[in-house]
Design a protein around this motif. Structure first.
Motif, PDB file in Angstrom:
ATOM      1  N   GLN A  89      30.726  58.610  39.398  1.00 28.22           N
ATOM      2  CA  GLN A  89      29.737  57.594  39.031  1.00 28.22           C
ATOM      3  C   GLN A  89      29.991  56.273  39.735  1.00 28.22           C
ATOM      4  O   GLN A  89      29.077  55.480  39.918  1.00 28.22           O
ATOM      5  N   GLY A  90      31.227  56.006  40.094  1.00 22.42           N
ATOM      6  CA  GLY A  90      31.578  54.777  40.793  1.00 22.42           C
ATOM      7  C   GLY A  90      32.089  53.713  39.849  1.00 22.42           C
ATOM      8  O   GLY A  90      31.829  53.750  38.639  1.00 22.42           O
ATOM      9  N   PRO A  91      32.790  52.716  40.383  1.00 22.20           N
ATOM     10  CA  PRO A  91      33.379  51.658  39.567  1.00 22.20           C
ATOM     11  C   PRO A  91      32.354  50.789  38.829  1.00 22.20           C
ATOM     12  O   PRO A  91      32.602  50.322  37.731  1.00 22.20           O
ATOM     13  N   THR A  92      31.186  50.579  39.436  1.00 17.73           N
ATOM     14  CA  THR A  92      30.175  49.724  38.813  1.00 17.73           C
ATOM     15  C   THR A  92      29.737  50.277  37.467  1.00 17.73           C
ATOM     16  O   THR A  92      29.515  49.516  36.520  1.00 17.73           O
ATOM     17  N   ALA A  93      29.619  51.579  37.350  1.00 14.46           N
ATOM     18  CA  ALA A  93      29.189  52.202  36.097  1.00 14.46           C
ATOM     19  C   ALA A  93      30.192  51.966  34.970  1.00 14.46           C
ATOM     20  O   ALA A  93      29.850  52.114  33.794  1.00 14.46           O
ATOM     21  N   HIS A  94      31.422  51.558  35.328  1.00 13.62           N
ATOM     22  CA  HIS A  94      32.461  51.370  34.318  1.00 13.62           C
ATOM     23  C   HIS A  94      32.949  49.924  34.240  1.00 13.62           C
ATOM     24  O   HIS A  94      34.016  49.662  33.693  1.00 13.62           O
ATOM     25  N   GLY A  95      32.153  48.998  34.786  1.00 13.85           N
ATOM     26  CA  GLY A  95      32.447  47.585  34.597  1.00 13.85           C
ATOM     27  C   GLY A  95      33.092  46.853  35.756  1.00 13.85           C
ATOM     28  O   GLY A  95      33.307  45.655  35.675  1.00 13.85           O
ATOM     29  N   TRP A  96      33.397  47.522  36.855  1.00 15.44           N
ATOM     30  CA  TRP A  96      33.974  46.836  38.010  1.00 15.44           C
ATOM     31  C   TRP A  96      32.869  46.668  39.044  1.00 15.44           C
ATOM     32  O   TRP A  96      32.611  47.573  39.841  1.00 15.44           O
ATOM     33  N   ASP A  97      32.209  45.531  39.033  1.00  9.83           N
ATOM     34  CA  ASP A  97      31.079  45.348  39.935  1.00  9.83           C
ATOM     35  C   ASP A  97      31.393  44.442  41.122  1.00  9.83           C
ATOM     36  O   ASP A  97      30.509  44.121  41.904  1.00  9.83           O
ATOM     37  N   GLN A  98      32.659  44.040  41.299  1.00  9.85           N
ATOM     38  CA  GLN A  98      33.014  43.202  42.442  1.00  9.85           C
ATOM     39  C   GLN A  98      32.946  43.991  43.746  1.00  9.85           C
ATOM     40  O   GLN A  98      32.524  43.489  44.766  1.00  9.85           O
ATOM     41  N   ASP A  99      33.415  45.220  43.734  1.00 10.77           N
ATOM     42  CA  ASP A  99      33.399  46.063  44.922  1.00 10.77           C
ATOM     43  C   ASP A  99      33.354  47.521  44.470  1.00 10.77           C
ATOM     44  O   ASP A  99      33.489  47.824  43.307  1.00 10.77           O
ATOM     45  N   GLN A 100      33.137  48.400  45.402  1.00 10.15           N
ATOM     46  CA  GLN A 100      32.987  49.824  45.091  1.00 10.15           C
ATOM     47  C   GLN A 100      34.229  50.622  45.477  1.00 10.15           C
ATOM     48  O   GLN A 100      34.164  51.560  46.263  1.00 10.15           O
ATOM     49  N   PHE A 133      40.546  63.167  44.714  1.00 11.16           N
ATOM     50  CA  PHE A 133      40.121  61.824  45.099  1.00 11.16           C
ATOM     51  C   PHE A 133      41.284  61.094  45.754  1.00 11.16           C
ATOM     52  O   PHE A 133      42.430  61.495  45.611  1.00 11.16           O
ATOM     53  N   THR A 134      40.969  60.008  46.433  1.00  9.17           N
ATOM     54  CA  THR A 134      42.005  59.175  47.005  1.00  9.17           C
ATOM     55  C   THR A 134      41.734  57.728  46.604  1.00  9.17           C
ATOM     56  O   THR A 134      40.582  57.300  46.624  1.00  9.17           O
ATOM     57  N   PRO A 135      42.766  56.986  46.215  1.00  6.95           N
ATOM     58  CA  PRO A 135      42.535  55.583  45.851  1.00  6.95           C
ATOM     59  C   PRO A 135      42.262  54.745  47.091  1.00  6.95           C
ATOM     60  O   PRO A 135      42.695  55.075  48.182  1.00  6.95           O
ATOM     61  N   GLN A 136      41.533  53.668  46.908  1.00  6.72           N
ATOM     62  CA  GLN A 136      41.248  52.768  48.010  1.00  6.72           C
ATOM     63  C   GLN A 136      41.843  51.408  47.710  1.00  6.72           C
ATOM     64  O   GLN A 136      42.082  51.070  46.563  1.00  6.72           O
ATOM     65  N   VAL A 137      42.060  50.652  48.752  1.00  4.36           N
ATOM     66  CA  VAL A 137      42.600  49.301  48.604  1.00  4.36           C
ATOM     67  C   VAL A 137      41.492  48.336  48.989  1.00  4.36           C
ATOM     68  O   VAL A 137      40.939  48.431  50.090  1.00  4.36           O
ATOM     69  N   PRO A 138      41.122  47.407  48.103  1.00  4.43           N
ATOM     70  CA  PRO A 138      40.048  46.476  48.449  1.00  4.43           C
ATOM     71  C   PRO A 138      40.475  45.502  49.541  1.00  4.43           C
ATOM     72  O   PRO A 138      41.646  45.172  49.658  1.00  4.43           O
ATOM     73  N   ALA A 139      39.505  45.061  50.338  1.00  2.00           N
ATOM     74  CA  ALA A 139      39.788  44.068  51.379  1.00  2.00           C
ATOM     75  C   ALA A 139      40.081  42.734  50.701  1.00  2.00           C
ATOM     76  O   ALA A 139      39.351  42.324  49.802  1.00  2.00           O
ATOM     77  N   PRO A 140      41.172  42.069  51.096  1.00  2.00           N
ATOM     78  CA  PRO A 140      41.500  40.799  50.445  1.00  2.00           C
ATOM     79  C   PRO A 140      40.480  39.726  50.805  1.00  2.00           C
ATOM     80  O   PRO A 140      40.140  39.558  51.971  1.00  2.00           O
ATOM     81  N   ARG A 141      39.963  39.033  49.818  1.00  2.08           N
ATOM     82  CA  ARG A 141      39.013  37.938  50.001  1.00  2.08           C
ATOM     83  C   ARG A 141      39.483  36.756  49.181  1.00  2.08           C
ATOM     84  O   ARG A 141      39.942  36.923  48.055  1.00  2.08           O
ATOM     85  N   ALA A 142      39.303  35.567  49.714  1.00  2.00           N
ATOM     86  CA  ALA A 142      39.659  34.364  48.977  1.00  2.00           C
ATOM     87  C   ALA A 142      38.697  34.201  47.809  1.00  2.00           C
ATOM     88  O   ALA A 142      37.501  34.446  47.934  1.00  2.00           O
ATOM     89  N   ALA A 143      39.218  33.791  46.662  1.00  2.00           N
ATOM     90  CA  ALA A 143      38.387  33.613  45.473  1.00  2.00           C
ATOM     91  C   ALA A 143      37.367  32.508  45.694  1.00  2.00           C
ATOM     92  O   ALA A 143      36.268  32.550  45.143  1.00  2.00           O
ATOM     93  N   GLU A 144      37.695  31.502  46.520  1.00  3.33           N
ATOM     94  CA  GLU A 144      36.814  30.362  46.748  1.00  3.33           C
ATOM     95  C   GLU A 144      35.805  30.630  47.859  1.00  3.33           C
ATOM     96  O   GLU A 144      35.040  29.739  48.217  1.00  3.33           O
ATOM     97  N   ARG A 145      35.778  31.792  48.441  1.00  6.41           N
ATOM     98  CA  ARG A 145      34.935  32.074  49.610  1.00  6.41           C
ATOM     99  C   ARG A 145      33.457  31.863  49.285  1.00  6.41           C
ATOM    100  O   ARG A 145      32.939  32.403  48.319  1.00  6.41           O
TER     101      ARG A 145
END
Length: 198
Positions: A89-100, A133-145
């Motif tokens: 279903q993806g992360p968004t369906a479970h409350g993580w909507d910052q990235d997929q 499945f394989t876990p993924q690592v999100p790309a680091p982004r500055a919080a102030e971007r």
């Protein structure tokens, strides 16, 4: 991301390995030495000697398969299927909507929420691999971007700052080996007599 299969040894592969061990036991029973057994069955010499020692000590039962290795999974097969569905279903369906991306930490949290079972991040990662499945690592982004400011900078400032490239000319890319003399104009240095040395 999902793999085509869960990885690791399948039941069929474990059965094939057990068959090879039982073949080795039959050859040991005939008095064939481990070196010859290794050659015939195309296994390592070390493995043949280990199997021979186990067979001598505990008989045929020592070479039987013990089933899949590792610790038993905290989730039943049915729960693992449900987890795979949640991950699809993806992360968004479970409350993580910052990235997929499914990280090990997110999957551990999801397992705790849905199944009330505690998993470490590394345990959740291993479970993900087990179910394909394989876990993924999100790309680091500055919080102030600020995406609008970045886009504006690219359009206006970068175009002004960016230096024009060198004009394309026929030259050699090598510092030590000049280009072919056929490519040089006739009045170029190096044409004709050598320049005097100082």
């Amino acid at each position: 991301m999902r793999y085509a299969d869960g990885g690791g040894l399948t039941a069929k592969a474990r059965q094939r390995r057990e068959e090879v061990r039982l073949e080795a036991a039959a050859l040991f029973d005939e008095g064939i030495p481990p070196r010859e057994v290794a050659r015939r069955l195309r296994v390592s010499l070390k493995s043949a000697y280990q199997r021979h020692q186990a067979w001598r000590k505990n008989g045929l039962g020592a070479l039987a398969s013990r089933g899949p290795g590792g610790q038993r999974c905290k989730l039943s097969a049915r729960c693992q299927e449900k987890l795979a569905g949640y991950l699809e279903q993806g992360p968004t369906a479970h409350g993580w909507d910052q990235d997929q991306v499914w990280t090990g930490a997110r999957v551990a949290t999801l397992i705790g929420r849905k199944f009330h079972v505690s998993y470490s991040v590394s345990g959740a990662t291993r479970l993900m691999h087990r179910i394909g499945f394989t876990p993924q690592v999100p790309a680091p982004r500055a919080a102030e971007r600020d995406e609008r400011a970045v886009a504006a900078w690219r359009e206006v400032t970068w175009a002004e700052v960016k230096a024009p490239g060198r004009p394309a000319t026929a030259s050699s890319a090598s510092r030590t080996k000049p280009g072919s003399s056929a490519d040089r104009p006739r009045d170029a240095r190096g044409d004709g007599a050598a320049s005097p040395r100082w």
